[in-house]
Design a protein around this motif. Structure first.
Motif, PDB file in Angstrom:
ATOM      1  N   VAL A   4      -5.936  -3.927 -10.321  1.00 47.89           N
ATOM      2  CA  VAL A   4      -4.806  -3.737  -9.424  1.00 47.89           C
ATOM      3  C   VAL A   4      -3.551  -4.183 -10.175  1.00 47.89           C
ATOM      4  N   ILE A   5      -2.554  -3.307 -10.243  1.00 49.19           N
ATOM      5  CA  ILE A   5      -1.305  -3.665 -10.937  1.00 49.19           C
ATOM      6  C   ILE A   5      -0.231  -3.949  -9.895  1.00 49.19           C
ATOM      7  N   GLY A   6       0.368  -5.133  -9.974  1.00 48.70           N
ATOM      8  CA  GLY A   6       1.356  -5.550  -8.981  1.00 48.70           C
ATOM      9  C   GLY A   6       0.670  -6.491  -8.008  1.00 48.70           C
ATOM     10  N   ALA A   7       1.104  -7.771  -8.031  1.00 47.17           N
ATOM     11  CA  ALA A   7       0.431  -8.766  -7.182  1.00 47.17           C
ATOM     12  C   ALA A   7       1.314  -9.143  -5.994  1.00 47.17           C
ATOM     13  N   GLY A   8       2.059  -8.164  -5.489  1.00 45.19           N
ATOM     14  CA  GLY A   8       2.946  -8.409  -4.343  1.00 45.19           C
ATOM     15  C   GLY A   8       2.181  -8.327  -3.036  1.00 45.19           C
ATOM     16  N   ILE A   9       2.926  -7.979  -1.977  1.00 45.74           N
ATOM     17  CA  ILE A   9       2.331  -7.921  -0.632  1.00 45.74           C
ATOM     18  C   ILE A   9       1.068  -7.057  -0.660  1.00 45.74           C
ATOM     19  N   MET A  10       1.181  -5.856  -1.240  1.00 46.43           N
ATOM     20  CA  MET A  10       0.077  -4.899  -1.186  1.00 46.43           C
ATOM     21  C   MET A  10      -1.002  -5.199  -2.220  1.00 46.43           C
ATOM     22  N   GLY A  11      -0.556  -5.432  -3.467  1.00 49.25           N
ATOM     23  CA  GLY A  11      -1.524  -5.642  -4.552  1.00 49.25           C
ATOM     24  C   GLY A  11      -2.461  -6.803  -4.255  1.00 49.25           C
ATOM     25  N   SER A  12      -1.921  -7.903  -3.735  1.00 48.86           N
ATOM     26  CA  SER A  12      -2.784  -9.058  -3.475  1.00 48.86           C
ATOM     27  C   SER A  12      -3.768  -8.727  -2.351  1.00 48.86           C
ATOM     28  N   ALA A  63       0.183  -0.850  -7.747  1.00 47.62           N
ATOM     29  CA  ALA A  63       0.940  -1.213  -6.535  1.00 47.62           C
ATOM     30  C   ALA A  63       2.192  -1.996  -6.920  1.00 47.62           C
ATOM     31  N   VAL A  64       2.968  -1.442  -7.875  1.00 52.07           N
ATOM     32  CA  VAL A  64       4.238  -2.104  -8.227  1.00 52.07           C
ATOM     33  C   VAL A  64       5.355  -1.491  -7.386  1.00 52.07           C
ATOM     34  N   VAL A  65       6.579  -1.937  -7.628  1.00 52.99           N
ATOM     35  CA  VAL A  65       7.731  -1.491  -6.829  1.00 52.99           C
ATOM     36  C   VAL A  65       7.794   0.032  -6.659  1.00 52.99           C
ATOM     37  N   GLU A  66       8.369   0.446  -5.531  1.00 50.67           N
ATOM     38  CA  GLU A  66       8.419   1.881  -5.188  1.00 50.67           C
ATOM     39  C   GLU A  66       9.502   2.583  -6.009  1.00 50.67           C
ATOM     40  N   ASN A  67       9.237   2.757  -7.297  1.00 54.94           N
ATOM     41  CA  ASN A  67      10.211   3.374  -8.182  1.00 54.94           C
ATOM     42  C   ASN A  67       9.433   4.240  -9.182  1.00 54.94           C
ATOM     43  N   LEU A  84      -6.426  -8.543 -11.370  1.00 60.47           N
ATOM     44  CA  LEU A  84      -5.115  -8.399 -10.734  1.00 60.47           C
ATOM     45  C   LEU A  84      -4.047  -8.698 -11.775  1.00 60.47           C
ATOM     46  N   LEU A  85      -3.102  -7.763 -11.944  1.00 57.55           N
ATOM     47  CA  LEU A  85      -2.088  -7.911 -12.983  1.00 57.55           C
ATOM     48  C   LEU A  85      -0.686  -7.923 -12.388  1.00 57.55           C
ATOM     49  N   ASP A  86       0.161  -8.781 -12.896  1.00 53.25           N
ATOM     50  CA  ASP A  86       1.586  -8.704 -12.554  1.00 53.25           C
ATOM     51  C   ASP A  86       2.382  -9.102 -13.790  1.00 53.25           C
ATOM     52  N   LEU A 143      -3.975   6.496  -3.615  1.00 56.42           N
ATOM     53  CA  LEU A 143      -4.890   5.717  -2.772  1.00 56.42           C
ATOM     54  C   LEU A 143      -3.989   4.747  -2.028  1.00 56.42           C
ATOM     55  N   HIS A 144      -3.621   5.181  -0.839  1.00 52.56           N
ATOM     56  CA  HIS A 144      -2.553   4.502  -0.109  1.00 52.56           C
ATOM     57  C   HIS A 144      -3.114   3.615   0.995  1.00 52.56           C
ATOM     58  N   PHE A 145      -2.952   2.299   0.790  1.00 53.86           N
ATOM     59  CA  PHE A 145      -3.381   1.310   1.788  1.00 53.86           C
ATOM     60  C   PHE A 145      -2.232   1.031   2.741  1.00 53.86           C
ATOM     61  N   PHE A 146      -2.559   0.391   3.842  1.00 55.00           N
ATOM     62  CA  PHE A 146      -1.526   0.080   4.838  1.00 55.00           C
ATOM     63  C   PHE A 146      -1.387  -1.427   5.004  1.00 55.00           C
ATOM     64  N   ASN A 147      -0.244  -1.822   5.453  1.00 53.94           N
ATOM     65  CA  ASN A 147       0.137  -3.232   5.525  1.00 53.94           C
ATOM     66  C   ASN A 147      -0.041  -3.768   6.945  1.00 53.94           C
ATOM     67  N   PRO A 148      -0.693  -4.871   7.171  1.00 53.24           N
ATOM     68  CA  PRO A 148      -1.392  -5.721   6.216  1.00 53.24           C
ATOM     69  C   PRO A 148      -2.783  -5.156   5.871  1.00 53.24           C
ATOM     70  N   GLU A 206      10.137   5.811 -11.879  1.00 49.15           N
ATOM     71  CA  GLU A 206      10.298   5.554 -13.311  1.00 49.15           C
ATOM     72  C   GLU A 206       9.445   4.372 -13.765  1.00 49.15           C
ATOM     73  N   VAL A 207       9.510   3.275 -12.977  1.00 44.65           N
ATOM     74  CA  VAL A 207       8.729   2.080 -13.318  1.00 44.65           C
ATOM     75  C   VAL A 207       7.236   2.426 -13.326  1.00 44.65           C
ATOM     76  N   LYS A 208       6.810   3.175 -12.322  1.00 47.53           N
ATOM     77  CA  LYS A 208       5.380   3.523 -12.223  1.00 47.53           C
ATOM     78  C   LYS A 208       4.968   4.375 -13.434  1.00 47.53           C
ATOM     79  N   ARG A 209       5.776   5.393 -13.745  1.00 43.07           N
ATOM     80  CA  ARG A 209       5.417   6.295 -14.858  1.00 43.07           C
ATOM     81  C   ARG A 209       5.374   5.562 -16.194  1.00 43.07           C
TER      82      ARG A 209
HETATM   83  P1  NAI Z   1       6.234  -6.163  -3.740  1.00 43.82           P
HETATM   84  O1  NAI Z   1       7.664  -6.184  -4.102  1.00 43.82           O
HETATM   85  O2  NAI Z   1       5.710  -7.172  -2.770  1.00 43.82           O
HETATM   86  O3  NAI Z   1       5.340  -6.305  -5.077  1.00 43.82           O
HETATM   87  C1  NAI Z   1       5.531  -5.552  -6.234  1.00 43.82           C
HETATM   88  C2  NAI Z   1       5.001  -6.368  -7.410  1.00 43.82           C
HETATM   89  O4  NAI Z   1       5.027  -5.550  -8.582  1.00 43.82           O
HETATM   90  C3  NAI Z   1       5.845  -7.615  -7.722  1.00 43.82           C
HETATM   91  O5  NAI Z   1       5.020  -8.755  -7.699  1.00 43.82           O
HETATM   92  C4  NAI Z   1       6.400  -7.336  -9.114  1.00 43.82           C
HETATM   93  O6  NAI Z   1       6.504  -8.514  -9.909  1.00 43.82           O
HETATM   94  C5  NAI Z   1       5.368  -6.372  -9.680  1.00 43.82           C
HETATM   95  N1  NAI Z   1       5.885  -5.528 -10.759  1.00 43.82           N
HETATM   96  C6  NAI Z   1       7.082  -4.885 -10.817  1.00 43.82           C
HETATM   97  N2  NAI Z   1       7.179  -4.207 -11.977  1.00 43.82           N
HETATM   98  C7  NAI Z   1       6.019  -4.415 -12.648  1.00 43.82           C
HETATM   99  C8  NAI Z   1       5.523  -3.983 -13.914  1.00 43.82           C
HETATM  100  N3  NAI Z   1       6.238  -3.185 -14.701  1.00 43.82           N
HETATM  101  N4  NAI Z   1       4.295  -4.395 -14.292  1.00 43.82           N
HETATM  102  C9  NAI Z   1       3.552  -5.211 -13.503  1.00 43.82           C
HETATM  103  N5  NAI Z   1       3.977  -5.677 -12.307  1.00 43.82           N
HETATM  104  C10 NAI Z   1       5.197  -5.280 -11.886  1.00 43.82           C
HETATM  105  O7  NAI Z   1       5.906  -4.667  -3.276  1.00 43.82           O
HETATM  106  P2  NAI Z   1       4.808  -4.137  -2.235  1.00 43.82           P
HETATM  107  O8  NAI Z   1       5.365  -4.173  -0.883  1.00 43.82           O
HETATM  108  O9  NAI Z   1       3.506  -4.811  -2.507  1.00 43.82           O
HETATM  109  O10 NAI Z   1       4.720  -2.597  -2.648  1.00 43.82           O
HETATM  110  C11 NAI Z   1       4.021  -2.164  -3.791  1.00 43.82           C
HETATM  111  C12 NAI Z   1       3.742  -0.670  -3.675  1.00 43.82           C
HETATM  112  O11 NAI Z   1       2.953  -0.443  -2.515  1.00 43.82           O
HETATM  113  C13 NAI Z   1       4.974   0.204  -3.550  1.00 43.82           C
HETATM  114  O12 NAI Z   1       4.755   1.425  -4.209  1.00 43.82           O
HETATM  115  C14 NAI Z   1       5.073   0.406  -2.060  1.00 43.82           C
HETATM  116  O13 NAI Z   1       5.745   1.596  -1.708  1.00 43.82           O
HETATM  117  C15 NAI Z   1       3.613   0.497  -1.690  1.00 43.82           C
HETATM  118  N6  NAI Z   1       3.304   0.171  -0.303  1.00 43.82           N
HETATM  119  C16 NAI Z   1       3.963  -0.848   0.342  1.00 43.82           C
HETATM  120  C17 NAI Z   1       3.679  -1.132   1.663  1.00 43.82           C
HETATM  121  C18 NAI Z   1       4.386  -2.246   2.382  1.00 43.82           C
HETATM  122  O14 NAI Z   1       4.274  -2.298   3.611  1.00 43.82           O
HETATM  123  N7  NAI Z   1       5.069  -3.140   1.696  1.00 43.82           N
HETATM  124  C19 NAI Z   1       2.664  -0.348   2.400  1.00 43.82           C
HETATM  125  C20 NAI Z   1       1.969   0.629   1.598  1.00 43.82           C
HETATM  126  C21 NAI Z   1       2.319   0.904   0.314  1.00 43.82           C
END
Ligand code: NAI
Length: 401
Positions: free
Chosen positions: A6-14, A87-91, A29-31, A137-142, A93-96
């Protein structure tokens, strides 16, 4: 799939990592940010350790889970994974950028999936060498509570990839639906008009608390304003931008979200968004500090009946659902209602939005829409709704559902 990444340890990744560990799947889990990684691991363990019966963390569970969760900030540590969920930021460019660095390190048969909430999968796959092994593979919050996952098929995603990911989703205890690619896929495409309408109501001077109370009276588990705070104002803004770009004709972009972002009010995760969470239990509380900030974007305070607020919130969602059906984003009305109930917590006793509309009757809904004609095209009946109203038929009619 034996090992997941799992890439991105934010709300969704964790949450996604925790869902895997709970089902005994070894997970990396990677961040990129060490602090975020630490918070993510902690939050994943809190989730895994929670014992529903005792309502407390359980040390035994933590000890069992510990060897299954590996935390890292190096992409190379994902090389052994059979499935990597980004599951990193919704951008885009960053994802690609991440995919271009990661893909050469993965085995050719590994699957890469994005948890993006809105960005079309085909667009994210543009520079991949193996777009057939890529899907949404789109999960929902929480994640721990919402059982739905959307498996999104990009233009080049193979059947094998879709089937493997559907099976994997079931294995970790989720209910998958396969949806066609496009902005917002199914559930967020339906959620967006509802959330956007909540902002319109705020700008018309309706109080935040009244809006949320009306949604809850309808049966939603939480109001749209509290949902903004839970999703994260920044994530909601970026997701919203993709939707505004895709459907500019029926969306009026609100300046309120960018303003909150500038103020650092990102929702629950930063302690304040629309509401404040700076109390002991972290509950949502009205925040007087918000009033002067949103005042320039709002008409003087006004009241609307609960029924009016509910219609304003639900009708744009229903109209979007009729467009989704016409565009064949999903196979039939049951997918729409299933997605809303399991992905958004739509009140199950109503049977779903389309089922509920069938009970009321399409003709009645067309009549209700007349009251809101002056608000513009987002309240205009769609061809499918007019067809049902004209013929007296239902969404769930034989042959369709
Ligand atoms: P978040 O802001 O809580 O976490 C994003 C994490 O990605 C941060 O910990 C950040 O340090 C990390 N990150 C950023 N750039 C990175 C990189 N280059 N390499 C590794 N880690 C990097 O965001 P959240 O809410 O978890 O969202 C993540 C994805 O999940 C987004 O695409 C969002 O659209 C999607 N999503 C979000 C939902 C929500 O309710 N928040 C629900 C469903 C999908």
């Amino acid at each position: 799939i034996r090992r997941a990444g799992v890439i991105g340890a934010g709300i969704m990744g964790s949450g996604i990592a925790a869902a895997h560990v709970k089902r005994g799947v070894a997970t990396t889990l990677l961040d990129a940010d060490e602090k975020a990684l630490g918070r993510g691991v902690r939050s994943a363990f809190e989730d895994v350790a929670y014992n529903k019966k005792t309502k407390r963390p359980d040390v035994q569970r933590t000890l069992q889970a510990a060897p299954l969760l590996h935390a890292t900030s190096e992409l190379i540590d994902l090389a052994a994974c059979d499935l990597v969920i980004e599951a990193v930021v919704e951008n885009a460019e960053v994802k690609r950028q991440i995919y271009s660095q990661l893909e050469p390190q993965l085995r050719p048969e590994a699957i890469l999936a994005s948890n993006t909430s809105t960005i079309p999968i085909t667009r994210l796959a543009e520079k991949l060498t193996r777009p057939d092994r890529f899907c949404g593979l789109h999960f929902f919050n929480p994640v721990k509570r919402m059982q739905l996952v959307e498996v999104i098929r990009g233009r080049q995603t193979s059947d094998e990839t879709v089937a493997s990911v559907v099976a994997h989703a079931k294995r970790i205890g989720k209910h998958p639906i396969v949806v066609a690619d496009g902005p917002g896929f199914l559930v967020n495409r339906l959620l967006f008009p509802y959330m956007n309408e909540a902002l319109q109501l705020v700008s018309e001077g309706v109080s935040l608390v009244e809006i949320d109370r009306a949604a809850k009276a309808y049966g939603m588990p939480m109001g749209p304003i509290a949902l903004y705070d839970m999703v994260g104002i920044d994530t909601a803004f970026y997701a919203g931008r993709t939707m505004w770009e895709a459907y500019p004709d029926r969306v009026a972009a609100s300046p309120i979200l960018p303003m909150l972002m500038k103020q650092g009010r990102l929702g629950q995760k930063s302690g304040a968004g629309f509401f404040s969470y700076k109390n002991k239990r972290g509950d949502a509380q009205p925040d007087p500090a918000l009033d002067p900030l949103i005042a320039p974007y709002c008409s003087p305070s006004t009241t609307k009946s609960q029924t009016q607020i509910i219609s304003r919130l639900m009708l744009p969602m229903l109209l979007e659902a009729t467009r989704v059906l016409q565009e064949q984003v999903v196979r039939d009305p049951r997918d729409v209602d299933f997605g809303l109930i399991y992905g958004l917590g739509f009140p199950a006793y109503r049977g779903g939005l389309l089922f509920d509309t069938d009970a009321v009757g399409a003709a009645k809904v067309v009549e209700q829409l007349r009251e809101f004609e002056s608000l513009g095209s987002r309240f205009r009946p769609t061809p499918l709704l007019l067809e049902l109203a004209g013929s007296g038929t239902k969404f769930y009619r034989e042959g369709r559902a």
